[in-house]
Design a protein around this motif. Structure first.
Motif, PDB file in Angstrom:
ATOM      1  N   VAL A   3      24.935  20.384  16.884  1.00  0.00           N
ATOM      2  CA  VAL A   3      24.678  19.014  17.347  1.00  0.00           C
ATOM      3  C   VAL A   3      24.638  18.982  18.877  1.00  0.00           C
ATOM      4  CG1 VAL A   3      25.480  16.621  17.311  1.00  0.00           C
ATOM      5  CG2 VAL A   3      25.702  18.019  15.262  1.00  0.00           C
ATOM      6  N   LEU A   4      25.549  19.708  19.518  1.00  0.00           N
ATOM      7  CA  LEU A   4      25.507  19.802  20.982  1.00  0.00           C
ATOM      8  C   LEU A   4      24.182  20.390  21.461  1.00  0.00           C
ATOM      9  CD1 LEU A   4      29.080  21.086  21.986  1.00  0.00           C
ATOM     10  CD2 LEU A   4      28.108  18.822  22.394  1.00  0.00           C
ATOM     11  N   ALA A   5      23.631  21.318  20.673  1.00  0.00           N
ATOM     12  CA  ALA A   5      22.370  21.967  21.049  1.00  0.00           C
ATOM     13  C   ALA A   5      21.158  21.082  20.783  1.00  0.00           C
ATOM     14  CB  ALA A   5      22.229  23.290  20.304  1.00  0.00           C
ATOM     15  N   GLY A   6      21.386  19.902  20.197  1.00  0.00           N
ATOM     16  CA  GLY A   6      20.289  18.968  19.990  1.00  0.00           C
ATOM     17  C   GLY A   6      19.645  19.008  18.626  1.00  0.00           C
ATOM     18  N   HIS A   7      20.172  19.833  17.703  1.00  0.00           N
ATOM     19  CA  HIS A   7      19.574  19.936  16.375  1.00  0.00           C
ATOM     20  C   HIS A   7      19.964  18.735  15.505  1.00  0.00           C
ATOM     21  CE1 HIS A   7      18.191  24.024  17.023  1.00  0.00           C
ATOM     22  NE2 HIS A   7      19.401  24.353  17.468  1.00  0.00           N
ATOM     23  N   ASP A   8      19.076  18.361  14.587  1.00  0.00           N
ATOM     24  CA  ASP A   8      19.462  17.448  13.523  1.00  0.00           C
ATOM     25  C   ASP A   8      20.384  18.202  12.564  1.00  0.00           C
ATOM     26  OD1 ASP A   8      17.793  15.701  14.764  1.00  0.00           O
ATOM     27  OD2 ASP A   8      16.410  15.434  13.078  1.00  0.00           O
ATOM     28  N   LEU A   9      21.194  17.434  11.821  1.00  0.00           N
ATOM     29  CA  LEU A   9      22.190  18.098  10.972  1.00  0.00           C
ATOM     30  C   LEU A   9      22.440  17.290   9.712  1.00  0.00           C
ATOM     31  CD1 LEU A   9      25.316  20.049  11.872  1.00  0.00           C
ATOM     32  CD2 LEU A   9      25.677  18.007  10.486  1.00  0.00           C
ATOM     33  N   VAL A  10      22.580  18.006   8.589  1.00  0.00           N
ATOM     34  CA  VAL A  10      23.030  17.422   7.321  1.00  0.00           C
ATOM     35  C   VAL A  10      24.330  18.114   6.956  1.00  0.00           C
ATOM     36  CG1 VAL A  10      22.554  17.133   4.861  1.00  0.00           C
ATOM     37  CG2 VAL A  10      20.700  16.899   6.529  1.00  0.00           C
ATOM     38  N   GLY A  11      25.400  17.344   6.832  1.00  0.00           N
ATOM     39  CA  GLY A  11      26.704  17.924   6.530  1.00  0.00           C
ATOM     40  C   GLY A  11      27.313  17.306   5.292  1.00  0.00           C
ATOM     41  N   GLN A  12      27.790  18.143   4.378  1.00  0.00           N
ATOM     42  CA  GLN A  12      28.511  17.651   3.202  1.00  0.00           C
ATOM     43  C   GLN A  12      29.990  17.915   3.408  1.00  0.00           C
ATOM     44  OE1 GLN A  12      27.229  19.177  -0.570  1.00  0.00           O
ATOM     45  NE2 GLN A  12      28.758  18.035  -1.745  1.00  0.00           N
ATOM     46  N   ALA A  13      30.770  16.843   3.483  1.00  0.00           N
ATOM     47  CA  ALA A  13      32.212  16.983   3.717  1.00  0.00           C
ATOM     48  C   ALA A  13      32.912  15.748   3.200  1.00  0.00           C
ATOM     49  CB  ALA A  13      32.493  17.164   5.212  1.00  0.00           C
ATOM     50  N   ALA A  14      34.082  15.949   2.621  1.00  0.00           N
ATOM     51  CA  ALA A  14      34.848  14.846   2.062  1.00  0.00           C
ATOM     52  C   ALA A  14      35.719  14.194   3.124  1.00  0.00           C
ATOM     53  CB  ALA A  14      35.727  15.358   0.916  1.00  0.00           C
ATOM     54  N   THR A  15      36.300  13.043   2.772  1.00  0.00           N
ATOM     55  CA  THR A  15      37.236  12.357   3.646  1.00  0.00           C
ATOM     56  C   THR A  15      38.404  13.279   4.003  1.00  0.00           C
ATOM     57  OG1 THR A  15      36.694  10.200   2.734  1.00  0.00           O
ATOM     58  CG2 THR A  15      38.848  10.413   3.761  1.00  0.00           C
ATOM     59  N   GLY A  16      38.867  13.177   5.242  1.00  0.00           N
ATOM     60  CA  GLY A  16      40.031  13.949   5.662  1.00  0.00           C
ATOM     61  C   GLY A  16      39.708  15.313   6.219  1.00  0.00           C
ATOM     62  N   THR A  17      38.407  15.664   6.375  1.00  0.00           N
ATOM     63  CA  THR A  17      38.037  16.983   6.878  1.00  0.00           C
ATOM     64  C   THR A  17      37.813  16.996   8.381  1.00  0.00           C
ATOM     65  OG1 THR A  17      35.724  16.502   6.344  1.00  0.00           O
ATOM     66  CG2 THR A  17      37.005  17.710   4.699  1.00  0.00           C
ATOM     67  N   GLY A  18      37.848  15.825   9.021  1.00  0.00           N
ATOM     68  CA  GLY A  18      37.647  15.769  10.468  1.00  0.00           C
ATOM     69  C   GLY A  18      36.205  15.573  10.880  1.00  0.00           C
ATOM     70  N   LYS A  19      35.372  15.020   9.996  1.00  0.00           N
ATOM     71  CA  LYS A  19      33.956  14.899  10.319  1.00  0.00           C
ATOM     72  C   LYS A  19      33.685  13.855  11.390  1.00  0.00           C
ATOM     73  CE  LYS A  19      33.191  12.097   6.180  1.00  0.00           C
ATOM     74  NZ  LYS A  19      33.197  10.807   6.842  1.00  0.00           N
ATOM     75  N   THR A  20      34.576  12.858  11.560  1.00  0.00           N
ATOM     76  CA  THR A  20      34.334  11.868  12.608  1.00  0.00           C
ATOM     77  C   THR A  20      34.257  12.539  13.975  1.00  0.00           C
ATOM     78  OG1 THR A  20      35.424  10.112  11.349  1.00  0.00           O
ATOM     79  CG2 THR A  20      35.196   9.782  13.719  1.00  0.00           C
ATOM     80  N   ALA A  21      35.206  13.414  14.265  1.00  0.00           N
ATOM     81  CA  ALA A  21      35.162  14.135  15.545  1.00  0.00           C
ATOM     82  C   ALA A  21      33.959  15.072  15.615  1.00  0.00           C
ATOM     83  CB  ALA A  21      36.448  14.931  15.747  1.00  0.00           C
ATOM     84  N   ALA A  22      33.489  15.533  14.455  1.00  0.00           N
ATOM     85  CA  ALA A  22      32.357  16.463  14.435  1.00  0.00           C
ATOM     86  C   ALA A  22      31.091  15.826  14.989  1.00  0.00           C
ATOM     87  CB  ALA A  22      32.112  16.970  13.016  1.00  0.00           C
ATOM     88  N   PHE A  23      30.957  14.493  14.850  1.00  0.00           N
ATOM     89  CA  PHE A  23      29.791  13.852  15.472  1.00  0.00           C
ATOM     90  C   PHE A  23      30.157  13.038  16.704  1.00  0.00           C
ATOM     91  CE2 PHE A  23      30.921  10.742  12.059  1.00  0.00           C
ATOM     92  CZ  PHE A  23      31.089   9.586  12.814  1.00  0.00           C
ATOM     93  N   ALA A  24      31.416  12.545  16.784  1.00  0.00           N
ATOM     94  CA  ALA A  24      31.804  11.722  17.930  1.00  0.00           C
ATOM     95  C   ALA A  24      31.862  12.538  19.216  1.00  0.00           C
ATOM     96  CB  ALA A  24      33.152  11.061  17.669  1.00  0.00           C
ATOM     97  N   LEU A  25      32.396  13.753  19.150  1.00  0.00           N
ATOM     98  CA  LEU A  25      32.512  14.579  20.362  1.00  0.00           C
ATOM     99  C   LEU A  25      31.142  14.951  20.943  1.00  0.00           C
ATOM    100  CD1 LEU A  25      35.521  16.814  19.256  1.00  0.00           C
ATOM    101  CD2 LEU A  25      35.553  14.997  20.977  1.00  0.00           C
ATOM    102  N   PRO A  26      30.156  15.392  20.139  1.00  0.00           N
ATOM    103  CA  PRO A  26      28.832  15.631  20.718  1.00  0.00           C
ATOM    104  C   PRO A  26      28.176  14.375  21.282  1.00  0.00           C
ATOM    105  CG  PRO A  26      29.048  16.805  18.639  1.00  0.00           C
ATOM    106  CD  PRO A  26      30.241  15.916  18.751  1.00  0.00           C
TER     107      PRO A  26
END
Length: 546
Positions: free
Chosen positions: A44-67
């Motif tokens: 995501v930092l590199a500018g790519h589009d992304l499809v991620g499968q992850a359940a609640t509680g895995t930390g995905k909010t930070a995975a998109f918020a930080l970039p």
């Protein structure tokens, strides 16, 4: 940056995040990225589009918020530089708060927009200018139609919990919103499940996306899993009664009971309240104000059980949640994984319980194949079990009272009664009064057993007949006891084959286990000398109810 700071941030620093974000993560106590963060942040930092499968509680909010925060610029734009779409108000608030926490050194201007909140406040914030908007599709589209939200400068769009947004009927709204954003935008999509319609959205709106699917996290051998999973097989007419019994034994601090329909939510809520629980319904037929009041009571402790549909509960994050209960087996195995991800976080053990009708056992097998482990089928608590549980609660109440300093003023009552009765009889009468005041013995019919269910290592459902003795073992769940611990101790200390150990019931403070009559004395003697989970428990025959 000093050497200690660099070393302590090595995990996140290795992802290429800017120093302001690293310091914010350090202050929040984040030491290492979660698997989804480690996999998603670099592309995501590199500018790519992304499809991620992850359940609640895995930390995905930070995975998109930080970039998103990494890419923000100080230049003034007509509208936000990033847009995150989420299904519910609760999730909008959580994501917005997370973006604010991570970006506090950047003075990020983030705004949650959703229905149920006065729109005037949102209009004022938008007129002043914001960099990140986190919103529900309906309210975002409302602002677009009003001309109060300009998406022409958006560089990144996030579709969070995409499957739930589609389930809630937001497909057309999402399409309309995406049409208002630049064609060259970056698009990031996260979903707990990946049905074909999610793939269809990805094909239409994402450009050669990186795809990430988070596998289940393996538990090291001998390590207790953070979510204790079990199931009960029960006929449909008896499910509400069975749920009440399970809750009586489990005594959750706070629990969510998942149902399939609004009607089922209402009927289960009514049944639980009739049993004396403080249960609240949550479904799509309720207004936002009603939802807010329900959640306030749950977080405040005045409600202990939330009965909800999947869609209504999406995005809820209750800190004190201890149990997730499936009133039916989820039709999609991925939905099961997503639900149980709400408990067992931050090192705390959670409990996931599923009520399965006999015909639904094949669906349990599909879930087991997905998670890579068996879900033990437990024996439904009997009336005897419930009576034992209530007596245990009475004992615990008395134990707490014995630790109270304000007992001396009652001595005159004891002295007067012991003139005609011995002290033990007086104590028994007092315990009886306390027990009856708390509800007394259970007075209800037994629940019929369905057709025999499959058996596995943790399921030992031997018919209770004259050849079986039930033993009381004075150690329970609070000591971390598991069925396999008890079976191992009996087999190892007494020599009784593990296959001959019958039904096991584990409560907070004690356990009940069935063994053959012929081996009862040998097992009692052996376990009385044994150490189980670091303790030497009391072991005796179960005392019959009087």
């Amino acid at each position: 940056m000093d050497e200690d700071l660099v070393e302590s941030e090595a995990g996140f620093a290795g992802l290429g995040l800017r120093p302001e974000l690293l310091r914010a993560l350090l202050s929040l106590g984040y030491e290492e990225p979660t698997p989804i963060q480690r996999e998603a942040i670099p592309p995501v930092l590199a500018g790519h589009d992304l499809v991620g499968q992850a359940a609640t509680g895995t930390g995905k909010t930070a995975a998109f918020a930080l970039p998103i925060l990494q890419a923000l610029t100080a230049e003034r734009t007509a509208g936000p530089q990033a847009l995150a779409l989420v299904p519910t108000r609760e999730l909008a608030e959580q994501v917005s708060q997370a973006v604010h926490r991570y970006g506090r050194e950047l003075n990020v201007r983030v705004l949650p927009v959703y229905g149920g909140q006065p729109i005037g406040r949102q209009l004022q914030a938008l007129s002043r200018g914001v960099q990140v908007v986190v919103g529900t599709p309906g309210r975002v589209l409302d602002h677009i139609s009003r001309g109060t939200l300009d998406l022409s400068d958006v560089r990144t769009v996030v579709l969070d919990e995409a499957d739930e947004m589609l389930d809630m009927g937001f497909a057309e709204d999402i399409e309309a919103i995406l049409a208002e954003t630049p064609a060259e935008r970056q698009t990031v999509l996260f979903s707990a499940t990946m049905p074909p319609r999610i793939d269809a959205i990805a094909r239409r709106h994402l450009r050669e996306p990186v795809r990430i699917q988070m596998a289940r996290e393996d538990v090291a051998p001998g390590e207790m899993p953070l979510v204790r999973q079990s199931a009960y097989v029960v006929g449909r007419p008896y499910k509400a009664a069975a749920l009440g019994r399970i809750l009586d034994v489990e005594a959750p601090t706070a629990a969510i009971v998942f149902c399939r329909t609004r009607e089922e939510v209402d009927s289960v809520t009514e049944a639980l309240n009739g049993r004396g629980y403080r249960a609240e319904a949550l479904h799509g037929g309720m207004s936002q104000d009603q939802r807010d009041r329900v959640m306030g009571r749950l977080r405040g402790g005045s409600t202990e059980l939330l009965v909800a549909t999947d869609v209504a509960a999406r995005g809820l994050d209750v800190e004190q949640l201890t149990h997730v209960i499936n009133f039916n087996v989820p039709s999609a195995p991925e939905a099961y994984v997503h639900r149980i991800g709400r408990v067992g976080r931050a090192g705390r053990e959670g409990v996931a319980i599923t009520l399965a009708e006999p015909r639904e056992q094949r669906m349990l097998k599909a879930i087991e194949r997905l998670i890579g482990r068996r879900i033990p089928i437990e024996r439904l608590p009997t009336v005897t079990d419930l009576r034992a549980r209530r007596l245990e609660l009475t004992r615990a109440t008395l134990q707490n009272a014995l630790e109270d300093d304000d007992l001396e003023r009652f001595r005159v009552v004891i002295d007067s009664l012991t003139d005609d009765h011995d002290i033990e009889t007086v104590a028994l009468a007092a315990v009886k009064l306390l027990h009856e005041a708390a509800g007394g013995d259970v007075d209800e019919a037994e629940i019929p057993s369905p057709a025999p269910a499959r058996r596995d290592k943790e399921t030992r459902q031997r018919p209770t007949d004259s050849g079986v003795t039930r033993l009381f073992v004075g150690i329970g769940r609070r000591a971390g006891l598991r069925p396999q611990d008890l079976v191992g101790a009996i087999a190892g200390e007494s020599g009784l084959p593990a296959r001959d150990v019958g039904a096991i019931q584990i409560t907070d403070r004690f356990s009940l286990v069935e063994v053959p009559d012929s081996a009862a004395d040998r097992v009692i003697k052996a376990l009385s000398r044994a150490t189980i989970r670091g303790r030497r428990p009391t072991v005796r025959r179960e005392r019959p109810n009087r």
